[in-house]
Enzyme design. Sequence first.
Site, PDB file in Angstrom:
ATOM      1  CG  ASP A   1      -2.295   0.922   1.112  1.00 16.57           C
ATOM      2  OD1 ASP A   1      -2.280   1.211  -0.068  1.00 16.57           O
ATOM      3  OD2 ASP A   1      -2.561   1.179   2.094  1.00 16.57           O
ATOM      4  N   GLY A   2       0.312   2.263  -0.482  1.00 15.60           N
ATOM      5  CA  GLY A   2       1.124   3.716  -0.551  1.00 15.60           C
ATOM      6  C   GLY A   2       1.459   4.048  -1.613  1.00 15.60           C
ATOM      7  CG  ASN A   3       2.072   1.705  -5.341  1.00 20.87           C
ATOM      8  OD1 ASN A   3       2.750   1.424  -4.518  1.00 20.87           O
ATOM      9  ND2 ASN A   3       1.537   0.891  -6.101  1.00 20.87           N
TER      10      ASN A   3
ATOM     11  NE  ARG B   1      -4.492   6.889  -6.786  1.00 18.25           N
ATOM     12  CZ  ARG B   1      -4.368   6.530  -5.672  1.00 18.25           C
ATOM     13  NH1 ARG B   1      -4.201   7.523  -4.787  1.00 18.25           N
ATOM     14  NH2 ARG B   1      -4.325   5.230  -5.148  1.00 18.25           N
TER      15      ARG B   1
ATOM     16  CB  SER C   1      -8.558  -5.607  -3.336  1.00 14.75           C
ATOM     17  OG  SER C   1      -9.449  -4.317  -3.572  1.00 14.75           O
TER      18      SER C   1
ATOM     19  CG  ASN D   1      -7.675  -2.161  -5.499  1.00 17.42           C
ATOM     20  OD1 ASN D   1      -6.748  -3.073  -5.310  1.00 17.42           O
ATOM     21  ND2 ASN D   1      -7.958  -1.196  -4.608  1.00 17.42           N
TER      22      ASN D   1
ATOM     23  NE  ARG E   1      -7.443   1.926  -5.670  1.00 16.23           N
ATOM     24  CZ  ARG E   1      -6.486   2.131  -5.052  1.00 16.23           C
ATOM     25  NH1 ARG E   1      -5.284   2.180  -5.763  1.00 16.23           N
ATOM     26  NH2 ARG E   1      -6.059   1.711  -3.702  1.00 16.23           N
TER      27      ARG E   1
ATOM     28  CG  LEU F   1      -6.729  -7.917   8.300  1.00  8.86           C
ATOM     29  CD1 LEU F   1      -7.556  -9.257   8.625  1.00  8.86           C
ATOM     30  CD2 LEU F   1      -5.456  -8.169   8.131  1.00  8.86           C
ATOM     31  CB  SER F   2      -7.580  -3.709   2.703  1.00  7.54           C
ATOM     32  OG  SER F   2      -7.599  -2.476   3.498  1.00  7.54           O
TER      33      SER F   2
ATOM     34  CD  GLU G   1       3.069 -13.308  15.664  1.00 11.56           C
ATOM     35  OE1 GLU G   1       3.276 -12.110  15.965  1.00 11.56           O
ATOM     36  OE2 GLU G   1       2.519 -14.236  16.027  1.00 11.56           O
TER      37      GLU G   1
HETATM   38  C1  IPE Z   1      -5.141  -2.830  -0.425  1.00 11.83           C
HETATM   39  O1  IPE Z   1      -4.959  -1.520  -0.543  1.00 11.83           O
HETATM   40  C2  IPE Z   1      -5.061  -3.413  -1.804  1.00 11.83           C
HETATM   41  C3  IPE Z   1      -4.195  -3.603  -2.405  1.00 11.83           C
HETATM   42  C4  IPE Z   1      -2.899  -3.399  -1.718  1.00 11.83           C
HETATM   43  C5  IPE Z   1      -4.121  -4.355  -3.800  1.00 11.83           C
HETATM   44  P1  IPE Z   1      -6.083  -0.430  -0.680  1.00 11.83           P
HETATM   45  O2  IPE Z   1      -5.617   1.072  -0.656  1.00 11.83           O
HETATM   46  O3  IPE Z   1      -7.085  -0.700  -1.779  1.00 11.83           O
HETATM   47  O4  IPE Z   1      -6.876  -0.753   0.937  1.00 11.83           O
HETATM   48  P2  IPE Z   1      -7.713   0.561   1.505  1.00 11.83           P
HETATM   49  O5  IPE Z   1      -8.750   1.149   0.688  1.00 11.83           O
HETATM   50  O6  IPE Z   1      -6.846   1.539   2.094  1.00 11.83           O
HETATM   51  O7  IPE Z   1      -8.428  -0.145   2.544  1.00 11.83           O
HETATM   52  C1  IPE Z   2      -1.318   0.292  -3.301  1.00 11.09           C
HETATM   53  O1  IPE Z   2      -1.234   1.801  -3.477  1.00 11.09           O
HETATM   54  C2  IPE Z   2      -1.644  -0.331  -4.856  1.00 11.09           C
HETATM   55  C3  IPE Z   2      -3.036  -0.651  -5.062  1.00 11.09           C
HETATM   56  C4  IPE Z   2      -4.022  -0.737  -4.168  1.00 11.09           C
HETATM   57  C5  IPE Z   2      -3.219  -1.084  -6.417  1.00 11.09           C
HETATM   58  P1  IPE Z   2      -2.357   2.631  -3.298  1.00 11.09           P
HETATM   59  O2  IPE Z   2      -3.097   2.826  -4.966  1.00 11.09           O
HETATM   60  O3  IPE Z   2      -3.550   2.206  -2.439  1.00 11.09           O
HETATM   61  O4  IPE Z   2      -1.869   3.880  -2.697  1.00 11.09           O
HETATM   62  P2  IPE Z   2      -2.434   4.922  -1.621  1.00 11.09           P
HETATM   63  O5  IPE Z   2      -3.208   4.121  -0.569  1.00 11.09           O
HETATM   64  O6  IPE Z   2      -3.357   5.524  -2.359  1.00 11.09           O
HETATM   65  O7  IPE Z   2      -1.431   5.843  -1.128  1.00 11.09           O
HETATM   66 MG    MG Z   3      -4.026   2.279  -0.605  1.00 11.26          MG
END
Ligand code: IPE
Ligand code: IPE
Ligand code: MG
Length: 236
Positions: free
Chosen positions: A16-18, A29, A61, A64, A67, A191-192, A203
């Site tokens: 997460d966090g891209n 993004r 997910s 996702n 989006r 956990l998403s 863990e």
């Molecule tokens: C979880 O991240 C899904 C993946 C890393 C593929 P999300 O960014 O989609 O999760 P939420 O929306 O913060 O719960």
């Molecule tokens: C995780 O990064 C990648 C995917 C869920 C595909 P995000 O796109 O969720 O990045 P943030 O949470 O918006 O920073």
């Molecule tokens: Mg995310």
Amino acid sequence: MENDGKIPSHVAIIMDGNGRWAKKRGMERVEGHRAGAVAVKNLVENLKGKGIRYLTLYAFSTENWKRSKEEVDALMELLCEFIDANLDLIVEKEIRLLVMGRMHGMPENVQKKLRNAIQATSKNKGETLIFALNYGGRAEIADAARQIAKDVLKGKVKSDDIDEALFSRYLYLPDVPDPDLLIRTSGELRLSNFLLWSLSYSEIYVTDILWPDFDIAELDKAIDDFQKRNRRYGGR
Ligand code: IPE
Ligand code: IPE
Ligand code: MG
């Protein structure tokens, strides 16, 4: 049961966090996702010899799809580019590639590319790299329940025989052991919808590092932390 410096056999990561990584740099993004793919490549390159047998990466997910079309299309494109650019490396590293999730819900061209990559690496005896794609923990459990119901109707399974062990055999990858360690990057404490069944006794390690900045040194930190844990599984 102490870990005694044991290496987690199966590590699962919520990458997460891209988006936040890109935003911090005033970038789109999709550039964050591109950098995220490089982070995956670097892990793949450095996995050998660590003792990790299975690495599961949550890449897309079932939620996702909400989006923008632009972002979803870019993610699918990046996935194809990742396979094209790194299949040789994956083969060279003797890594076996698997996918978990509702594959049939992915675009046809992506499915084809994935099937080809799975086939090309199926004989590899090294680590197993699993991409969770169009994956949802609830979807996995619902899909298993539906299949069990069908097998009950066919007389292949007796309803009284349904227990945790039988249920586990209907999950997407029944031969893969439960994750020992779950890592989530970028600080979110949830956990998403990831691996709801299999994470029962994993863990959990959460780091504020954003996924594109996660490297082998960060993985080592997570493993060090794991080694300090005392896994009790409800016993004493
Ligand atoms: C979880 O991240 C899904 C993946 C890393 C593929 P999300 O960014 O989609 O999760 P939420 O929306 O913060 O719960
Ligand atoms: C995780 O990064 C990648 C995917 C869920 C595909 P995000 O796109 O969720 O990045 P943030 O949470 O918006 O920073
Ligand atoms: Mg995310």
